[in-house]
Design a protein around this motif. Structure first.
Motif, short mmCIF file in Angstrom:
data_model
loop_
_atom_site.label_atom_id
_atom_site.label_comp_id
_atom_site.label_asym_id
_atom_site.label_seq_id
_atom_site.Cartn_x
_atom_site.Cartn_y
_atom_site.Cartn_z
N SER A 289 11.43 0.47 9.00
CA SER A 289 12.39 1.33 9.69
C SER A 289 13.07 0.56 10.82
CB SER A 289 11.68 2.56 10.26
OG SER A 289 10.95 3.21 9.24
N ASP B 210 0.85 -1.20 0.00
CA ASP B 210 0.00 0.00 0.00
C ASP B 210 0.88 1.24 0.00
OD1 ASP B 210 1.15 -0.28 2.50
OD2 ASP B 210 -0.66 0.25 3.62
N GLU C 52 5.46 8.48 5.37
CA GLU C 52 6.80 8.58 4.81
C GLU C 52 6.80 9.55 3.62
OE1 GLU C 52 7.15 5.38 6.32
OE2 GLU C 52 9.23 5.74 6.90
N ARG D 77 12.23 -3.33 17.54
CA ARG D 77 12.00 -4.43 16.60
C ARG D 77 13.16 -5.42 16.59
NH1 ARG D 77 9.59 -0.54 11.77
NH2 ARG D 77 7.48 -0.41 12.66
N SER E 190 9.51 -3.96 3.29
CA SER E 190 8.25 -3.20 3.33
C SER E 190 8.46 -1.79 3.86
CB SER E 190 7.24 -3.97 4.20
OG SER E 190 5.94 -3.49 3.99
N GLY E 191 9.53 -1.14 3.41
CA GLY E 191 9.82 0.20 3.92
C GLY E 191 9.99 0.16 5.43
N GLN F 80 -0.51 4.57 10.10
CA GLN F 80 -0.60 3.13 9.85
C GLN F 80 -0.34 2.37 11.14
OE1 GLN F 80 1.85 1.37 6.64
NE2 GLN F 80 0.05 0.11 6.26
N ILE G 26 6.19 3.34 12.73
CA ILE G 26 6.89 4.35 13.53
C ILE G 26 6.10 5.67 13.51
CG2 ILE G 26 9.19 3.35 13.23
CD1 ILE G 26 9.67 5.78 11.23
N1 ARG Z 1 8.64 3.06 7.88
C1 ARG Z 1 7.51 2.85 8.71
C2 ARG Z 1 7.78 1.74 9.71
O1 ARG Z 1 8.67 0.95 9.53
C3 ARG Z 1 6.27 2.52 7.93
C4 ARG Z 1 6.41 1.42 6.96
C5 ARG Z 1 5.09 1.04 6.30
N2 ARG Z 1 5.30 0.17 5.21
C6 ARG Z 1 4.35 -0.22 4.36
N3 ARG Z 1 4.70 -0.99 3.35
N4 ARG Z 1 3.13 0.16 4.50
O2 ARG Z 1 7.12 1.65 10.70
#
Ligand code: ARG
Length: 275
Positions: free
Chosen positions: A119, A56, A206, A124, A116-117, A165, A169
């Motif tokens: 962080s 997403d 982000e 974690r 998945s982006g 979300q 983070i």
């Molecule tokens: N970078 C943020 C985290 O790691 C949000 C990552 C959300 N990634 C996604 N694919 N929706 O918490």
């Protein structure tokens, strides 16, 4: 007597083979063994690498309709995943899910990697291992365009309804805004819808993802407010203790960082997300 001897030897051989099979099954639960079998690969001949992602998140990972009219998950994280699979000699499988399910799926071995982006939040690291940082970006505040100037500083967000979300983070960041009322949702699209309908005042997203949504959705803008986080950059999540996999992932990332591939993937994915 001789007959019994043969029978015993035969039985021993069967037991050895069975034990070997059992071992393979255990390995298939996420520890990439020497032969690189993927999470769901129960001993089949071809190697599989299963990555978990939340698609997403343009330009990192998002869905498009390909030429055949099928849904396809694309993005610069996916290009990186393809390279990791290539270096492992494995076939890539992508599992799309909510962001807040990813770490548990990795921990339980249902996926081999999380791309998945993600962080590198220190908390974690208790649950999963993390690769080196492969990319960095800033955070953004998104509001309705008509409120852009009103929410131009972090102080102006006090007491607002903030969309984030779930498990991200950004959720942590929103919790530091005094008196903010949080709406934590599974998918970024739903946060944008809440913003459009006025059920949240702003969203923390982000930077590159915010830019992509602002280009594609009318009536929303990035404000001048600059949220900060210490958990900067993006990493690949690896199952805890799987040193071999971690080394392989870092080796691929080193290659992609040093030859400029990651920047190229980002540019290409951003262009694709604009279509
Ligand atoms: N970078 C943020 C985290 O790691 C949000 C990552 C959300 N990634 C996604 N694919 N929706 O918490």
């Amino acid at each position: 007597m001789k007959k019994w001897g043969i029978l015993i030897v035969a039985l021993m051989m069967v037991t050895t083979v069975l034990a070997a099979c059992g071992q393979n099954k255990n390995n298939a639960a996420g520890n990439i063994p020497a032969n690189n079998q993927g999470a769901a690969n129960n001993g089949a001949a071809s190697k599989k690498l299963i990555i978990g992602t939340s698609a997403d998140f343009p330009p990192y990972e998002f869905k498009i309709k390909n030429e055949k009219g099928d849904n396809e998950i694309v993005g610069f994280d996916i290009e990186i995943a393809k390279e990791i699979a290539k270096d492992l000699g494995a076939e890539l499988e992508i599992k799309d899910m909510q962001f807040d399910s990813l770490l548990n799926e990795l921990e339980s071995g249902r996926v081999d990697l999380v791309i998945s982006g993600l962080s590198p939040k220190p908390e974690r690291a208790k649950q999963i291992d993390m690769s080196k940082i492969y990319y960095k970006a800033e955070q953004s505040i998104v509001s309705l365009t008509e409120n852009k100037d009103k929410y131009g500083s972090m102080e102006s967000l006090e007491g607002l309804k903030i969309g984030v979300q779930k498990g991200s983070i950004q959720e942590d960041m929103a919790k530091t805004v005094p008196n903010a009322k949080l709406t934590s949702l599974g998918k970024i699209n739903d946060i944008i819808m809440q913003l459009k309908s006025g059920r949240v005042d702003v969203a923390i997203i982000e930077g590159p993802v915010a830019e992509s949504f602002v280009k594609n959705v009318d009536g929303i803008s990035i404000t001048d407010a600059k949220p900060v986080t210490e958990d900067e950059g993006y990493v690949v999540g690896v199952k805890k203790g799987n040193k071999e996999m971690l080394d392989q992932v870092n080796a691929t990332l080193d290659r992609l960082l040093s030859d400029g591939s990651i920047d190229k993937f980002v540019t290409e994915a951003s262009a694709l997300a604009e279509k």
